[in-house]
Motif scaffolding. Structure first.
Motif, mmCIF file in Angstrom:
data_model
loop_
_atom_site.group_PDB
_atom_site.id
_atom_site.type_symbol
_atom_site.label_atom_id
_atom_site.label_comp_id
_atom_site.label_asym_id
_atom_site.label_seq_id
_atom_site.Cartn_x
_atom_site.Cartn_y
_atom_site.Cartn_z
ATOM 1 N N ASP A 107 0.868 -1.181 0.000
ATOM 2 C CA ASP A 107 0.000 0.000 0.000
ATOM 3 C C ASP A 107 0.904 1.231 0.000
ATOM 4 O OD1 ASP A 107 -1.970 1.923 0.448
ATOM 5 O OD2 ASP A 107 -3.071 0.683 1.888
ATOM 6 N N ASP A 159 -4.691 5.111 -6.875
ATOM 7 C CA ASP A 159 -6.089 5.132 -6.471
ATOM 8 C C ASP A 159 -6.487 6.525 -6.036
ATOM 9 O OD1 ASP A 159 -7.295 2.670 -6.786
ATOM 10 O OD2 ASP A 159 -6.638 1.878 -4.853
ATOM 11 N N GLU A 261 -14.335 -2.006 1.550
ATOM 12 C CA GLU A 261 -14.514 -1.984 0.089
ATOM 13 C C GLU A 261 -15.335 -3.186 -0.387
ATOM 14 O OE1 GLU A 261 -11.615 -1.428 1.520
ATOM 15 O OE2 GLU A 261 -10.874 0.504 0.792
ATOM 16 N N TRP A 279 -12.923 3.049 -5.005
ATOM 17 C CA TRP A 279 -11.740 3.289 -5.833
ATOM 18 C C TRP A 279 -12.041 2.933 -7.286
ATOM 19 C CZ3 TRP A 279 -8.544 5.705 -2.645
ATOM 20 C CH2 TRP A 279 -8.562 5.396 -1.286
ATOM 21 N N GLY A 316 -3.283 3.636 -3.575
ATOM 22 C CA GLY A 316 -2.520 3.003 -4.632
ATOM 23 C C GLY A 316 -1.598 1.949 -4.076
ATOM 24 N N TRP A 317 -1.084 1.163 -4.991
ATOM 25 C CA TRP A 317 -0.255 0.027 -4.602
ATOM 26 C C TRP A 317 0.995 -0.024 -5.454
ATOM 27 C CZ3 TRP A 317 -1.404 -3.369 -0.551
ATOM 28 C CH2 TRP A 317 -2.597 -3.055 0.121
ATOM 29 N N ARG A 388 -1.898 10.609 2.427
ATOM 30 C CA ARG A 388 -1.857 10.489 3.886
ATOM 31 C C ARG A 388 -0.417 10.763 4.320
ATOM 32 N NH1 ARG A 388 -4.443 4.786 3.099
ATOM 33 N NH2 ARG A 388 -3.974 5.389 0.944
HETATM 34 C C1 GLC Z 1 -7.150 1.113 -1.382
HETATM 35 C C2 GLC Z 1 -6.032 2.130 -1.549
HETATM 36 C C3 GLC Z 1 -5.103 2.089 -0.382
HETATM 37 C C4 GLC Z 1 -5.881 2.307 0.899
HETATM 38 C C5 GLC Z 1 -6.974 1.277 1.039
HETATM 39 C C6 GLC Z 1 -7.850 1.561 2.234
HETATM 40 O O1 GLC Z 1 -6.638 -0.168 -1.479
HETATM 41 O O2 GLC Z 1 -5.319 1.896 -2.720
HETATM 42 O O3 GLC Z 1 -4.102 3.055 -0.516
HETATM 43 O O4 GLC Z 1 -5.034 2.291 2.033
HETATM 44 O O5 GLC Z 1 -7.783 1.262 -0.115
HETATM 45 O O6 GLC Z 1 -8.802 0.583 2.424
#
Ligand code: GLC
Length: 432
Positions: A107, A159, A261, A279, A316-317, A388
């Motif tokens: 992450d 993201d 999510e 996202w 994002g990853w 963040r």
């Molecule tokens: C998504 C984002 C990641 C975030 C996460 C939170 O995967 O890419 O950056 O920490 O969601 O659930």
């Protein structure tokens, strides 16, 4: 908006010494693997870990890679979809110097911590050896993977929070949070929906990303450009009040405080809601004929505005290599492929995820695969998303915010108390 603070702190020296040591080990590994190939022995198997991928794009990337690299097999190890749970499992693994995973997705909030803890391999020498042009990536995504002047990860997808809406119910999407509240409340029930709005309000990392969006849209910040903790502000309090109003409304699921999510995605593709915050990958799920009942009825727009404007949290990853991997060269080959144009294109087209390579937004197949990719305004949203705090102690800051915000959402404390407690506790954590 947030500064990259604490970047200069920490053990630059010790980490470069360790880096030197591991380079020796890597050279040996390279020789071994070349010999293996020449002797026609079994291919090397590396283990690649990432969170649950409901889109199936991960397997397609692995298949494409294996086809081009018959001497390397990739075993996919599925990690939890909750980033915090994945994080904790990696920390357990890497702090015991385990080599069970070679490549993993990190992450955007982890590189500083993982670099400082010596869990990851520096990628600079691989990048140089293969002449990878880092300027083809969005600069913010490269910077997020850079710590103490070294590159610890390769950007894979980026993201940003997005508002999804049902085109069979909504003519003009809402501009402000108050308009969203009004429309979610009055349109709930249309076209078989049960809810007006879905978001991520469980006590976990996703709550922080939702909160950052509310806070920034009302003009607040957690930490400012001079590294001051500034979260206790009228803007933050207003933002928490708005979140509270939404999670306490009758247009969200009763168990919205358990929503991450996955819950959002499931309810959304079953056609249960008018609006949802998620996202970019939800583009792919929404239009997946096999899973979704709302194919063709979904569009996206920017998140609603507060007093200050619309704000998307930066997520994002990226791909990292375990410092203790026994196959760093093979691991790099996979990282290079997955985060290169070919890998990222598969991840965009089949996984709905936003590439970190700028040129892919001009690719016709990418453009056709989701509304986000053909809309230059969204590319701007991606680039201007609110990060963040970048710090090795990010998990501590996040935990503080998760606890204090959750207490405000459940009514165990007021938004004022939540803002004041976050202020004191984050300040304490930083000064320790
Ligand atoms: C998504 C984002 C990641 C975030 C996460 C939170 O995967 O890419 O950056 O920490 O969601 O659930």
């Amino acid at each position: 908006m947030f500064v990259f603070f604490l970047v200069a702190c920490s053990s630059g020296d010790s980490s470069s010494e360790e880096g030197g040591g591991s380079e020796d080990a890597t050279t040996e590994d390279t020789e071994t693997s070349t010999e293996t190939e020449e002797a026609g022995e079994e291919p090397v198997t590396i283990v690649y870990a990432r969170g649950v991928d409901t889109t199936g794009a991960t397997q397609l990337v692995i298949d494409a890679f294996e086809e081009q690299n018959p001497n390397i097999k990739v075993d996919f190890r599925e990690m939890p979809s909750d980033t915090g749970q994945s994080h904790d499992q990696y920390v357990t693994m890497f702090s015991s110097q385990s080599s069970e995973v070679d490549v993993f997705d990190a992450d955007v909030i982890w590189p500083a911590e993982f670099a400082q803890a010596n869990y990851a391999l520096e990628l600079d020498r691989f990048i140089q050896k293969d002449g990878v042009d880092m300027s083809k990536y969005f600069p913010g995504t490269v910077a997020a993977a850079n710590f103490n002047g070294k590159q610890w990860a390769m950007p894979k997808f980026t993201d940003a929070g997005i508002l999804y809406y049902r085109t069979d119910i909504v003519d003009t999407p809402p501009k402000t949070w108050d308009e969203l509240i009004e429309m979610a409340s009055s349109l709930k029930g249309e076209a078989g929906t049960e809810f007006g709005y879905l978001m991520q309000a469980a006590q976990y990392e996703g709550l922080i990303t939702n909160a950052i969006e509310f806070i920034a849209s009302y003009g607040g910040q957690v930490i400012d450009e001079e590294n001051n903790v500034v979260v206790n502000s009228p803007e933050t309090i207003k933002a928490i009040e708005k979140m509270k109003e939404i999670v306490g409304s009758d247009f969200v699921p009763e168990n919205i405080l358990n929503f991450k999510e996955t819950e959002t995605e499931n309810a959304w593709i079953q056609g249960k809601s008018v609006f949802a915050r998620n996202w970019p990958y939800l583009q792919a799920s929404s239009n997946d004929e096999e899973r979704s009942s709302i194919v063709g009825n979904v569009d996206i727009t920017t998140l609603p505005t507060g007093d200050a404007g619309s704000a998307a949290a930066l997520g994002g990853w990226m791909a990292m290599i375990n410092r203790y991997s026994e196959y760093p060269e093979e691991a790099w080959e996979f990282v290079k492929f997955m985060t290169g144009e070919e890998g990222q294109k598969i991840i965009a087209v089949d996984g709905g995820r936003a590439p970190t390579i700028k040129a892919l937004y001009d690719d016709p197949e990418v453009q056709q695969s989701g509304p986000l990719f053909s809309n230059p305004e969204f590319v701007k949203v991606l680039e201007s998303a609110v990060p963040r705090p970048v710090t090795p102690i990010y998990p501590v800051i996040s935990d503080i915010m998760q606890i204090e915000l959750s207490k405000a959402l459940t009514g165990d404390q007021t938004p004022e108390e939540a803002a004041a407690n976050m202020q004191t506790k984050i300040e304490e954590a930083i000064s320790e």
